[in-house]
Design an enzyme around this catalytic site. Sequence first.
Site, PDB file in Angstrom:
ATOM      1  N   GLU A  36       0.781  -1.232   0.000  1.00 28.45           N
ATOM      2  CA  GLU A  36       0.000   0.000   0.000  1.00 28.45           C
ATOM      3  C   GLU A  36       0.821   1.295   0.000  1.00 28.45           C
ATOM      4  O   GLU A  36       0.774   2.095   0.932  1.00 28.45           O
ATOM      5  CB  GLU A  36      -0.986  -0.008   1.170  1.00 28.45           C
ATOM      6  CG  GLU A  36      -2.070  -1.059   1.020  1.00 28.45           C
ATOM      7  CD  GLU A  36      -3.151  -0.979   2.085  1.00 28.45           C
ATOM      8  OE1 GLU A  36      -2.980  -0.246   3.087  1.00 28.45           O
ATOM      9  OE2 GLU A  36      -4.187  -1.656   1.925  1.00 28.45           O
ATOM     10  N   GLU A  90      -6.056  -7.771  -0.644  1.00 24.22           N
ATOM     11  CA  GLU A  90      -6.721  -7.582   0.643  1.00 24.22           C
ATOM     12  C   GLU A  90      -8.185  -7.255   0.380  1.00 24.22           C
ATOM     13  O   GLU A  90      -8.502  -6.398  -0.449  1.00 24.22           O
ATOM     14  CB  GLU A  90      -6.114  -6.433   1.454  1.00 24.22           C
ATOM     15  CG  GLU A  90      -4.751  -6.697   2.029  1.00 24.22           C
ATOM     16  CD  GLU A  90      -4.283  -5.565   2.953  1.00 24.22           C
ATOM     17  OE1 GLU A  90      -5.148  -4.757   3.402  1.00 24.22           O
ATOM     18  OE2 GLU A  90      -3.074  -5.476   3.209  1.00 24.22           O
TER      19      GLU A  90
END
Length: 335
Positions: free
Chosen positions: A161, A270
């Site tokens: 991320e 995710e």
Amino acid sequence: MRFIDVLVSAAAISGAVAAPTATKTRKRAAAFDFTGVSESGAEFGNTALPGQLGKDYTWPDHAAISTLIQKGFNTFRVPFMMERIVPDKLTGTVNETYAAGLDEIVKFITDQGAYAVVDPHNFGRYYSEIITDVAGFGAWWTTVAKRYATNEKVVFDTNNEFHDEDNALVGQLNQAAIDAIRGAGATSQYIFVEGNSWTGAWHWTSSGTSEAMGKLTDPQDKIVYEMHQYLDSDGSGTSEACVSATIGKERLADATAWLKANNKKAIIGETAGGPNAQCIQAVQGMLSYMQENSDVWSGWLWWGAGPWWADYMYGMEPPSGTAYTAVLPSLTEFI
């Protein structure tokens, strides 16, 4: 998930899970190459560096992983801290004590026939500073990739991320990782690449990250674009509520179109939803949509499991995790 400061007490460790008698991955019926779970623990306590095993961080539980393999999962993402395995500087040497823990869990997972995703869970930062040293980032990856160069069941995840960074820089860092991994002799494994803006699927194109990411090259042609997608109002994965029963499919539409137009493959690295009917419908709808578009979607990983999650709303840790008991039974057709 936007967990930048994860501080968990060792008192949260759950009880041991009885290991099943057989742990080899079973034949898969779903259309996906990868289905699994992020196995948290080694990235915990990330403000305590290097940290103390058992106090600030832990490693995933063997028995829990074996149970999830028995459920059909074949991919386990192992988050860890860049600073713990190569401390002080990106071009430094390995902390062999911490690295031994990563080596051990990777070997355990891959010995069962499952994939182990090696995930530096750093949000594009090193000691809390945005990584701008592209060559240094490549050197870090050379050091780490050499450890797993001969294990074909290892997947390399470039970094978790990236966010609030220059899109071009994120592309450069990803390319440096690819080049370093291949240069280290890891030529057979998949590489999961992550974009800017929390690598969100729903704004993959609108954020501009797709431009630089779409230019990545790999001589082995085994890049998989790792996107994350939560279903709460701001897409952060911090609420049990989902926007609607159809939000999962809707949030993947633009990314799916981009993947098809550019002949790319992706994974939702995710995702999660709360233990309620609307979220379960939303996750099912998203996974069904991905199956329908399995020419570009290679699979999905749930966030998350791990021995210290306790009663976490998305917890997939056997035997009593919230999602393990309340959500997983509704997802078996997608495993």
